[in-house]
Write an enzyme that holds these catalytic residues in place. Structure first.
Site, PDB file in Angstrom:
ATOM      1  N   ASP A 146       0.974  -1.208   0.217  1.00 20.95           N
ATOM      2  CA  ASP A 146       0.187   0.186   0.100  1.00 20.95           C
ATOM      3  C   ASP A 146       0.930   1.291   0.244  1.00 20.95           C
ATOM      4  OD1 ASP A 146      -1.547  -2.026   0.083  1.00 20.95           O
ATOM      5  OD2 ASP A 146      -2.238  -1.487   2.482  1.00 20.95           O
TER       6      ASP A 146
ATOM      7  N   GLU B  46       1.385  -9.642  11.991  1.00 25.30           N
ATOM      8  CA  GLU B  46       1.856  -8.872  10.067  1.00 25.30           C
ATOM      9  C   GLU B  46       3.304  -9.099   9.608  1.00 25.30           C
ATOM     10  OE1 GLU B  46      -0.473  -5.462  10.849  1.00 25.30           O
ATOM     11  OE2 GLU B  46      -1.553  -6.245   7.914  1.00 25.30           O
TER      12      GLU B  46
HETATM   13  C1  GLC Z   1      -2.780  -4.465   3.836  1.00 24.82           C
HETATM   14  C2  GLC Z   1      -1.831  -4.962   3.443  1.00 24.82           C
HETATM   15  C3  GLC Z   1      -2.443  -5.846   1.534  1.00 24.82           C
HETATM   16  C4  GLC Z   1      -3.152  -7.185   2.295  1.00 24.82           C
HETATM   17  C5  GLC Z   1      -3.853  -6.061   3.069  1.00 24.82           C
HETATM   18  C6  GLC Z   1      -5.171  -7.320   3.943  1.00 24.82           C
HETATM   19  O1  GLC Z   1      -3.745  -3.900   2.732  1.00 24.82           O
HETATM   20  O2  GLC Z   1      -1.346  -3.174   2.154  1.00 24.82           O
HETATM   21  O3  GLC Z   1      -1.179  -6.702   0.927  1.00 24.82           O
HETATM   22  O4  GLC Z   1      -3.374  -7.702   1.329  1.00 24.82           O
HETATM   23  O5  GLC Z   1      -3.581  -5.426   4.214  1.00 24.82           O
HETATM   24  O6  GLC Z   1      -4.190  -8.266   4.805  1.00 24.82           O
END
Ligand code: GLC
Length: 473
Positions: free
Chosen positions: A171, A413
């Site tokens: 992101d 995470e």
């Molecule tokens: C965040 C991460 C993305 C992931 C999502 C759900 O947006 O950047 O890569 O898919 O979370 O875990």
């Protein structure tokens, strides 16, 4: 780590995946992530296949049910039965002609990990079951790749473009944040920034209820994401309208590297079930492999993402520079040049590799989401590439340090690349599943018969057994 410690990691990982299971799919984590995400489910299936192949297949099939009629696979499929059911109103997928009627989804995609997950599941099946698995998923997979070329490579350059940072999966990766500020800062965000009012935006940020703000994107960037989303929604996710006046679209290096590898997998899947791929599509696959070279900068010996409109490389180094190892189409010499970056502690060779941004970068923050931390999914991709290029020792070292972080702290995470301490959300599904996969695919960590050892009887089975015993008595 001895076998007992490794098995405890696998057991803990399995309990995370069990806790996050919702019917036929798995949530990224039961905290702020209450929907299904595209590339998360692919990474999750890659771990599940080691002990529950049916669940791994279901994880993938549950993504396909929400495929759009034009072929797009949405990056989120909304759950309707939870407290965040309003999230679907933010995206309003129903504005598009192509969205499915039965599912509310986002209107963009995520890195195309689907083919990889399909093949990894296939490796665990006997020949006949593998073929029938491939036959089941092939039409949707093919349609997805065709859509990517049709909508996202309008000028047949070989590189597909992305229209929102969420599409990269990374992101707030620096090149995207940089471009957002350059090309997509509407007047109202400028106003909020000038008046220093961005902190009020926090009232609407659910993620910050679960995580410290310094481990997430900042408030102005969050507003920029939101305004980019609103623009896509206003255009009803119609790519022609979106690209018409936009200065904001990027040929993202990670996305394109994953796509190139996915095309290779698609070819092998088609071959296994005797399907012919249209020669024009095969020519596009080839063009993509060649086009990756346009993202190479000889001066800095690195690959970068490219601005789709100006065709300028966005020369801000990130972990993406290593992703062509995963693509697998670069020369051995180029691969060796990339591996050098892994040996320098100022670059990607931190104590707990591989940081999402090199340690010497001005952007580097050790717990700053995609601006520094080590993530297991990006490690997995690079490890896979390293192995295929013959850098087996480096691959093994990164696998072991990834599993060590999980063993020491749990399935977080992401992790601080300087000292391996955890950050972000605990009980994160892809950390759990990929820890299992890294253990099982490593020559020195592999647990024998993990499928049998992890098969803890579910409650129903226990009840059945008790009833059976009572009946005999
Ligand atoms: C965040 C991460 C993305 C992931 C999502 C759900 O947006 O950047 O890569 O898919 O979370 O875990």
């Amino acid at each position: 780590m001895d076998e007992k410690q490794l098995f405890d990691v696998a057991l803990d990982a399995k309990s995370v995946l069990d806790a996050n299971q919702r019917g036929k799919h798995t949530l990224p984590s039961a905290g702020p992530y209450t929907h299904q995400w595209l590339w998360d489910s692919c990474f999750i299936a890659i771990g599940l296949r080691h002990y529950d192949i049916t669940r791994a297949q279901d994880e993938i099939l549950s993504l396909l049910k929400a495929q759009w009629s034009n072929g797009m696979l949405p990056h989120m499929i909304f759950s309707s039965s939870d407290s965040h059911s309003k999230d679907k109103d933010i995206w309003r997928s129903w504005l598009s002609l192509y969205a499915p009627d039965d599912y509310a989804t986002s209107g963009i995609t995520q890195p195309p990990m689907l083919a990889e997950a399909i093949v990894q599941i296939g490796k665990k099946l006997d020949k006949q079951s593998m073929r029938s698995w491939y036959q089941t998923v092939y039409p949707a997979l093919l349609k997805y790749h065709q859509w990517l070329y049709k909508e996202r490579d309008p000028h047949h350059e070989g590189l597909v473009l992305q229209i929102h940072p969420y599409e990269t999966g990374l992101d707030n990766t620096p090149p995207w944040i940089h471009e957002l500020h350059e090309h997509h800062k509407p007047w109202w965000v400028r106003g909020i920034e000038k008046a220093n009012l961005q902190r009020f935006g926090r009232l609407f940020r659910r993620d910050l209820k679960h995580i410290k703000s310094e481990e997430r994107i900042n408030d102005i960037d969050a507003l920029l994401y939101y305004s980019a989303l609103l623009r896509l929604r206003r255009k009803r996710y119609d790519i022609d309208l979106i690209l018409k006046h936009s200065l904001f679209s990027i040929e993202d290096l990670t996305f394109n590297s994953i796509f190139i590898r996915a095309n290779q997998h698609l070819v092998s899947i088609a071959k296994a079930i005797g399907r012919e791929i249209d020669p024009e599509l095969l020519a596009q696959f080839k063009r993509s492999e060649v086009a990756l070279d346009n993202l190479w900068d000889a001066y800095s010996s690195q690959y970068y993402s490219r601005d789709h409109v100006s065709h300028k490389l966005i020369k801000i180094p990130t972990i993406a520079t290593l992703m062509p190892l995963y693509a697998g189409c670069i020369s051995k010499e180029r691969a060796a040049a990339l591996v050098k970056h892994l040996y320098s502690s100022q670059s990607f060779g931190t104590n707990y590799p591989i940081p999402s941004v090199p340690a010497s970068s001005n952007w580097f923050q050790p717990t700053g989401y995609w601006q520094g931390p080590t993530w297991l999914n990006t490690n997995w991709l690079i490890i896979d590439g390293l192995k295929r290029y013959g850098f087996k020792d480096v691959a093994e070292a990164v696998s072991m340090s990834s599993v060590e972080m999980v063993q020491a702290h749990g399935c977080y995470e992401y992790f601080n690349p300087l000292d391996g301490t955890p950050a972000g959300i605990p009980n994160f599904s892809w950390t759990a599943s990929l820890a299992i996969d890294l253990i099982q695919t490593s020559p020195s960590m592999n647990i024998k018969n993990i499928d049998k050892k992890l098969h803890v009887p579910v409650v129903d089975e226990i009840i059945e057994t008790t009833e059976h015993v009572e009946a005999i008595n």
